[in-house]
Enzyme design. Structure first.
Site, PDB file in Angstrom:
ATOM      1  N   ALA A  34       4.095   1.704  -0.384  1.00  0.00           N
ATOM      2  CA  ALA A  34       2.846   1.407   0.304  1.00  0.00           C
ATOM      3  C   ALA A  34       2.461  -0.041   0.056  1.00  0.00           C
ATOM      4  O   ALA A  34       2.309  -0.478  -1.082  1.00  0.00           O
ATOM      5  CB  ALA A  34       1.747   2.348  -0.182  1.00  0.00           C
ATOM      6  N   GLN A  76       5.786   0.646   4.578  1.00  0.00           N
ATOM      7  CA  GLN A  76       4.563   1.425   4.747  1.00  0.00           C
ATOM      8  C   GLN A  76       3.375   0.476   4.696  1.00  0.00           C
ATOM      9  O   GLN A  76       3.145  -0.174   3.678  1.00  0.00           O
ATOM     10  CB  GLN A  76       4.400   2.449   3.617  1.00  0.00           C
ATOM     11  CG  GLN A  76       5.151   3.732   3.788  1.00  0.00           C
ATOM     12  CD  GLN A  76       4.788   4.740   2.698  1.00  0.00           C
ATOM     13  OE1 GLN A  76       4.149   4.407   1.708  1.00  0.00           O
ATOM     14  NE2 GLN A  76       5.192   5.973   2.879  1.00  0.00           N
ATOM     15  N   TYR A 159      -5.526   8.406   1.300  1.00  0.00           N
ATOM     16  CA  TYR A 159      -5.828   6.990   1.436  1.00  0.00           C
ATOM     17  C   TYR A 159      -6.695   6.769   2.674  1.00  0.00           C
ATOM     18  O   TYR A 159      -7.081   7.708   3.353  1.00  0.00           O
ATOM     19  CB  TYR A 159      -4.539   6.175   1.429  1.00  0.00           C
ATOM     20  CG  TYR A 159      -3.769   6.335   0.133  1.00  0.00           C
ATOM     21  CD1 TYR A 159      -4.421   6.167  -1.085  1.00  0.00           C
ATOM     22  CD2 TYR A 159      -2.421   6.684   0.105  1.00  0.00           C
ATOM     23  CE1 TYR A 159      -3.743   6.339  -2.299  1.00  0.00           C
ATOM     24  CE2 TYR A 159      -1.731   6.849  -1.092  1.00  0.00           C
ATOM     25  CZ  TYR A 159      -2.412   6.681  -2.288  1.00  0.00           C
ATOM     26  OH  TYR A 159      -1.744   6.861  -3.477  1.00  0.00           O
TER      27      TYR A 159
END
Length: 333
Positions: A34, A76, A159
């Site tokens: 991420a 990501q 998230y």
């Protein structure tokens, strides 16, 4: 899998070696951890970022190495929302207060903290939401210029995008809260903003198919959402689950998330990836052969064995070429 090893969002030699070893081990696609689209979007102060041009060079080295090995690489793009500003997990999973070193003020759709003892996140204004949409777009532009093959929006695991989707974390009363259409608006605006700039790259979305909690986001809404993004040019949905709230009632076991991916695949026709507790070659092979999903994605297994693909190939008695530098290791299997 996040490495929490960046400085000010910049990748370094750790990330080059970490990601490069998977490509050297013949992984077909490596998806980078991420990567935050703003400094405040990081989970920890050690997360990777792509919010400024200066961060591109080190990532370019990683992408070039993966391509040199004949592999594909994805990124990501993420914002942690209320789950941001935490310490590195091997130090503490506690959130760091804004006035302390390595901490900052978190933001979210609604001012609801993940843990009751945490400082509540600030509720995003409509103008701030629009700024974040553009931040996702800017990060996607940089990712395309670097050469990533897959651009994946991280809309799972509690998230920021997931926080908008779930009624447990989104209690807004404006155009970004309430109905399904309003709660999905943020994600759909991001997709609309970045689709024109991803060119011939593959656009993926990672979702949590269910919150595993009463009154939360569920599989029926996931199916409805995937039907929509399919028409917008999303090519793959990467199906995980959970992470929105602490009181989730989840039972982790082998293949526990595969039924979600299978149902989404069957009802939407979109290419679907599945994850979670997939540890054995025959297990992964069965998922594909039985058409439960189109792609199997593995995280922790590769942390245990960076050359897991070679091990799986041996288990399935499939002969794939090893790097010549490593071929002597094959002789011992």
């Amino acid at each position: 899998m996040c490495q929490y090893s960046a400085i000010d969002g910049f990748a370094n030699n750790w990330h080059l070696v970490h990601i490069g070893q998977f490509a050297a081990g013949k992984a077909a696609l490596v998806i980078q951890e991420a990567t935050a689209i703003t400094p405040e979007g990081r989970i920890t102060y050690g997360d990777l970022g792509l919010w400024k041009d200066e961060q591109m060079s080190a990532l370019q080295d990683i992408v070039n190495f993966v391509h040199d090995q004949g592999g594909l690489i994805g990124i990501q793009l993420a914002h942690a929302g209320r789950k941001a500003s935490t310490d590195k997990p091997w130090i503490s999973r506690a959130q760091i207060a804004p006035e302390k070193a390595n901490g900052w003020q978190t933001v979210a759709p609604s001012p609801i903290p993940y843990y009751p003892e945490e400082r509540p996140p600030l509720m995003l204004s409509v103008s701030q939401i629009q700024e974040l949409v553009q931040a996702f777009r800017s990060a996607a532009v940089r990712a395309v210029e670097i050469g990533y093959d897959v651009i994946e929006l991280h809309a799972a695991h509690g998230y920021l995008i997931h926080q908008f989707l779930s009624p447990l974390t989104n209690q807004r009363t404006d155009e970004y809260g309430g109905s399904f259409e309003n709660r999905t608006r943020f994600l759909l605006e991001i997709v609309s903003a970045i689709k024109p700039v991803v060119e011939n790259r593959s656009l993926w979305i990672r979702i949590s198919a269910t919150d595993w909690a009463d009154g939360g986001w569920g599989i029926l809404e996931s199916i409805k959402l995937v039907d929509i993004v399919k028409t917008m040019g999303v090519e793959v949905v990467d199906v995980s689950s959970g992470g929105a709230v602490r009181h989730q009632e989840i039972i982790v076991k082998e293949n526990y998330q595969v039924p979600f991916a299978h149902r989404i695949k069957e009802e939407t026709g979109l290419l679907t990836g599945t994850v979670g507790m997939i540890k054995r070659a025959v297990q992964a092979e069965a998922i594909i052969e039985q058409k439960k999903a189109d792609i199997v994605l593995i995280g922790r297994g590769f942390l245990q064995n960076p050359h897991l693909v070679l091990q799986f190939a041996d288990d399935l008695r499939v002969d794939i070429p090893w790097l010549p530098q490593y071929v002597r290791g094959k002789e011992t299997l």
